[in-house]
Design an enzyme around this catalytic site. Structure first.
Site, PDB file in Angstrom:
ATOM      1  N   LYS A 116       0.845  -1.327  -0.177  1.00  0.00           N
ATOM      2  CA  LYS A 116      -0.104  -0.079   0.087  1.00  0.00           C
ATOM      3  C   LYS A 116       0.749   1.294  -0.058  1.00  0.00           C
ATOM      4  O   LYS A 116       0.189   2.252  -0.610  1.00  0.00           O
ATOM      5  CB  LYS A 116      -1.137  -0.152   1.257  1.00  0.00           C
ATOM      6  CG  LYS A 116      -1.851  -1.186   1.231  1.00  0.00           C
ATOM      7  CD  LYS A 116      -2.863  -1.299   0.039  1.00  0.00           C
ATOM      8  CE  LYS A 116      -3.785  -2.671   0.157  1.00  0.00           C
ATOM      9  NZ  LYS A 116      -3.117  -3.826  -0.015  1.00  0.00           N
ATOM     10  N   GLU A 200      -2.526   7.038   7.398  1.00  0.00           N
ATOM     11  CA  GLU A 200      -2.672   8.210   6.797  1.00  0.00           C
ATOM     12  C   GLU A 200      -3.904   8.960   7.175  1.00  0.00           C
ATOM     13  O   GLU A 200      -4.491   8.349   8.179  1.00  0.00           O
ATOM     14  CB  GLU A 200      -3.259   7.708   5.264  1.00  0.00           C
ATOM     15  CG  GLU A 200      -4.444   6.588   5.254  1.00  0.00           C
ATOM     16  CD  GLU A 200      -4.740   6.115   3.863  1.00  0.00           C
ATOM     17  OE1 GLU A 200      -3.762   6.239   3.061  1.00  0.00           O
ATOM     18  OE2 GLU A 200      -5.599   5.542   3.667  1.00  0.00           O
ATOM     19  N   GLU A 275      -9.774   1.039  -5.426  1.00  0.00           N
ATOM     20  CA  GLU A 275     -10.691   1.394  -4.492  1.00  0.00           C
ATOM     21  C   GLU A 275     -10.528   2.783  -4.201  1.00  0.00           C
ATOM     22  O   GLU A 275      -9.523   3.314  -4.028  1.00  0.00           O
ATOM     23  CB  GLU A 275     -10.727   0.786  -3.192  1.00  0.00           C
ATOM     24  CG  GLU A 275     -10.926  -0.833  -3.126  1.00  0.00           C
ATOM     25  CD  GLU A 275     -11.056  -1.618  -1.882  1.00  0.00           C
ATOM     26  OE1 GLU A 275     -10.520  -0.749  -0.789  1.00  0.00           O
ATOM     27  OE2 GLU A 275     -11.476  -2.553  -1.904  1.00  0.00           O
ATOM     28  N   GLU A 288      -6.760   1.931  -2.478  1.00  0.00           N
ATOM     29  CA  GLU A 288      -5.785   0.917  -2.808  1.00  0.00           C
ATOM     30  C   GLU A 288      -6.246   0.242  -3.965  1.00  0.00           C
ATOM     31  O   GLU A 288      -7.120   0.595  -4.430  1.00  0.00           O
ATOM     32  CB  GLU A 288      -5.626  -0.171  -1.500  1.00  0.00           C
ATOM     33  CG  GLU A 288      -7.011  -0.579  -1.427  1.00  0.00           C
ATOM     34  CD  GLU A 288      -7.010  -1.563  -0.023  1.00  0.00           C
ATOM     35  OE1 GLU A 288      -5.968  -1.271   0.909  1.00  0.00           O
ATOM     36  OE2 GLU A 288      -7.762  -2.524   0.134  1.00  0.00           O
ATOM     37  N   ASN A 290      -6.729  -3.822  -5.289  1.00  0.00           N
ATOM     38  CA  ASN A 290      -6.817  -5.235  -4.948  1.00  0.00           C
ATOM     39  C   ASN A 290      -6.297  -5.912  -6.393  1.00  0.00           C
ATOM     40  O   ASN A 290      -7.248  -5.546  -7.330  1.00  0.00           O
ATOM     41  CB  ASN A 290      -7.930  -5.406  -4.513  1.00  0.00           C
ATOM     42  CG  ASN A 290      -8.316  -4.909  -3.092  1.00  0.00           C
ATOM     43  OD1 ASN A 290      -7.368  -4.949  -2.096  1.00  0.00           O
ATOM     44  ND2 ASN A 290      -9.554  -4.339  -2.912  1.00  0.00           N
ATOM     45  N   PHE A 348     -22.073  -8.871  17.784  1.00  0.00           N
ATOM     46  CA  PHE A 348     -21.377  -9.593  16.472  1.00  0.00           C
ATOM     47  C   PHE A 348     -20.346 -10.588  16.825  1.00  0.00           C
ATOM     48  O   PHE A 348     -19.473 -10.659  16.143  1.00  0.00           O
ATOM     49  CB  PHE A 348     -20.806  -8.473  15.562  1.00  0.00           C
ATOM     50  CG  PHE A 348     -21.994  -7.375  14.783  1.00  0.00           C
ATOM     51  CD1 PHE A 348     -22.544  -7.774  13.833  1.00  0.00           C
ATOM     52  CD2 PHE A 348     -21.910  -6.409  15.569  1.00  0.00           C
ATOM     53  CE1 PHE A 348     -23.631  -6.921  13.354  1.00  0.00           C
ATOM     54  CE2 PHE A 348     -23.085  -5.483  15.049  1.00  0.00           C
ATOM     55  CZ  PHE A 348     -23.669  -5.813  13.943  1.00  0.00           C
TER      56      PHE A 348
END
Length: 658
Positions: A116, A200, A275, A288, A290, A348
């Site tokens: 990245k 970032e 993205e 980024e 993929n 979750f």
């Protein structure tokens, strides 16, 4: 064309790839770990090879064992799917050395885009918009604090080598940065074998929009429109759609052209996804790239009619793309819901166990697609990602696609493990979501205290209460032949006094019932047999599907995002019960209970230590995600009942407080 492909993955994506291979007349080899020996994906392949124990580092991430299997079975090529080794340049190098084709981009593209830090540099040079941040990996928490001070909070800590929500933490201040930095590095190491992270600026209120591209070895490139993935929890996508409600033709063209600029900069050849984070003013920044197939690729396939797996295979077989940009048309709308084995009501918490029932929705048309890697009787283990299926809808427009998906989720029966089906359905029926005005903060804003199973809809509560009454009425008729009664239905602390009379029923278990509430009469038609998990009810000329079950004296109802219990009581008994004194509930405030099954990674405190609100207590690893359990108040630790490395079950007592 390849004669035989090894699929270096498991679950639904392995099944998905095998289906396209079969369509293309290509034989397939599946791989499996010890705990996956009975997994569904092995039914879709022609041959299968065991490649190691349950731990993914010794099986699905074991390059040596996978290449050995490919050689032994004489595979021409390997498709990595997503996750695991799909973006691992060392795997691609090892395959090249073994003279086996890697179905994906070049080693150089994987290396440059998979890192990245490097990818941001390349993107900037190529003329792609980028987010402000520090150039280079952050080695320790001290450097992280320094970098965050330069950039300004909030910041995002991100794994350099991965994606999928792993190795990512948002820090709003120094305290959160210190807490999350090491967990991000640990997750990155476990998931990708590389613990490098960078920092970032975190864009507040962004939308996550990505561009799907296809490129061949001959310089042909197209973008296939966008997908919006803004509904995320812990940076993992929950619902995806194509197209996006934000993107118009001009924005789509600009984003698509920037995505292709980046692809050209690294001589990209395969399917890939660029993205971006975007704002409502239609500005956007590179996140980024993929270099693999995305989990959410089906929504693009449904709106474009293009099989992305087939294109990947053809491109790797050195066939020309066969498409130009003018060929790409987006028709209709597609929405995908990821089905996870987790309990949304319990924050979750991952859910493991055997699938006692797995009954997908049935649709005669092509409006619903299921990509699944599990089946009834299968086992959901703690070793892998909790996603067990993807349910995808296709409609004429966004509302049509959302409605179709919501109805299909109502009919999707999974028993044996908890799932997030009610939760994702609550999103699909949420007014703000349906408006299309969403950001990556959507879940935080709409579910500030989490998901409770209860939504703000009195009409739905009334419908659920009538459903519970109908079930009780049918049960009473079967037992005693009585066809009328006067009851109070309690649903999530709401009371409905209802009178009913069964007017008729036929041999197909269709019951017609008159219900009276507040002097108003309703005619209800119910199709249901005692014990069936699905009940169909018609009220006011509208038909609904309900997932129903009985638990002791209560009915469990799941519908349109609700996951609630109802109790049906005769009016006289209900009135008397109000006179009974209520028991005082025991408090569990002096214990820390494990919210999920998993493994203890670290105990952050010691016995007799005084801890403050928000301090880290224990770090648990569950299904490849680190979960930090924090103190909910100032308290003293009396006894620690676990240690690092222990396997714990849900509801196990971890810490006793003084």
């Amino acid at each position: 064309m390849f004669k035989k492909i090894l699929i270096a993955n498991r679950g639904e994506i392995a099944c998905r790839i095998a289906k396209t291979c079969k369509k293309m007349g290509i034989a397939t080899i599946g791989i499996y770990s010890d705990v996956d020996k009975n997994s569904m994906h092995l039914q879709y392949v022609d041959e299968a090879v065991n490649i190691g124990p349950a731990d993914s580092s010794k099986s699905y991430l074991n390059i040596e064992n996978i290449i050995k299997a490919a050689k032994e079975k004489k595979a021409d090529a390997v498709h990595p799917g997503y996750g695991f080794l799909s973006e691992n340049a060392e795997f691609s190098k090892a395959l090249e050395k073994a003279k086996i084709i890697f179905i994906g981009p070049s080693i150089e593209a994987i290396q440059s885009m998979g890192d990245k830090i490097i990818s941001k540099r390349i993107a900037k040079k190529a003329g792609v918009n980028i987010i402000p941040g520090v150039d280079g990996a952050i080695k320790n928490v001290e450097d992280a604090i320094k970098a965050a001070k330069e950039i300004g909070y909030p910041v995002m800590v991100k794994a350099s080598a991965g994606g999928g929500g792993k190795g990512m933490r948002v820090a709003k201040d120094k305290k959160e940065l210190i807490s999350g930095f090491q967990s991000a590095k640990n997750e990155a190491k476990k998931s990708f074998g590389d613990d490098r992270v960078f920092i970032e600026k975190f864009i507040v209120g962004p939308r996550h929009i990505e561009i799907q591209i296809l490129a061949d070895e001959y310089g042909n490139m197209v973008y296939l429109g966008e997908r919006e993935c803004s509904v995320q929890r812990r940076h993992q996508k929950v619902i995806e759609e194509s197209p996006s409600s934000l993107v118009d033709e001009d924005m789509r063209k600009e984003m698509g052209e920037q995505a292709l600029l980046l692809a050209k900069a690294v001589n990209y050849s395969s399917a890939g996804t660029v993205e971006f984070v975007a704002s409502n003013d239609k500005s956007f920044y590179f996140l980024e790239m993929n270099t693999r197939l995305q989990v959410e690729h089906p929504v693009t396939e449904l709106v474009t009619g293009i099989d992305l797996v087939e294109k990947m295979i053809n491109i790797s077989a050195k066939k020309p793309l066969g498409l130009v940009q003018s060929d790409i048309k987006l028709n209709g709308w597609s929405v995908e819901a990821r089905i996870y084995a987790e309990n949304p009501i319990r924050n979750f918490a991952p859910s493991i166990g055997r699938l006692r029932k797995f009954i997908p929705p049935t649709h005669e048309d092509m409006s619903i697609r299921l990509d699944s890697g599990v089946q009834e009787g299968g086992e959901i283990s703690m070793y892998y990602d909790p996603m067990i299926a993807k349910l995808i809808s296709y409609g004429e427009d966004r509302i049509d696609a959302c409605n179709k998906l919501s109805s299909a989720l109502d009919a999707f029966v999974i028993k044996g493990v908890s799932t997030n089906i009610p939760f994702v359905n609550s999103v699909l029926t949420n007014k703000k979501f349906l408006s299309g005005n969403i950001t990556t903060a959507f879940l935080e804003e709409e579910y500030p205290t989490g998901y409770t199973g209860l939504l703000k809809s009195k009409s739905k509560l009334f419908l659920i209460s009538i459903t519970s009454l109908a079930m009780e009425a049918i049960k009473i008729k079967r037992k005693s032949k009585l066809t009328k009664g006067n009851y109070v239905v309690t649903t999530a602390k709401h009371y409905f006094e209802l009178k009913y009379e069964i007017i008729s029923n036929d041999i197909n278990n269709l019951f017609k019932i008159k219900v009276e509430h507040n002097s108003k009469l309703y005619e209800v038609a119910v199709s249901w047999s005692i014990g069936d998990p699905i009940l169909q009810i018609t009220l006011d000329d509208e038909t609904f599907l309900m997932q129903v079950s009985k638990s002791l004296s209560k009915y469990n109802i799941c519908h349109a995002g609700f996951d609630v219990q109802s109790k049906v009581t005769e009016c006289e008994i209900f009135n008397l019960s109000k006179l009974i004194p209520r028991k005082v509930k025991n408090t569990l405030s002096k214990t820390l209970i494990s919210p999920m099954p998993g493994q203890v990674i670290k105990v952050c405190i010691s016995e007799n230590q005084k801890v403050n609100l928000g301090e880290d207590l224990i770090i648990l690893d569950a299904m490849k995600m680190e979960n930090i359990l924090k103190a909910d108040k100032d308290i003293i630790v009396k006894k620690i009942n676990v240690k690092a490395g222990d396997i714990v079950s849900v509801d196990q007592e971890l810490i006793t407080f003084a």
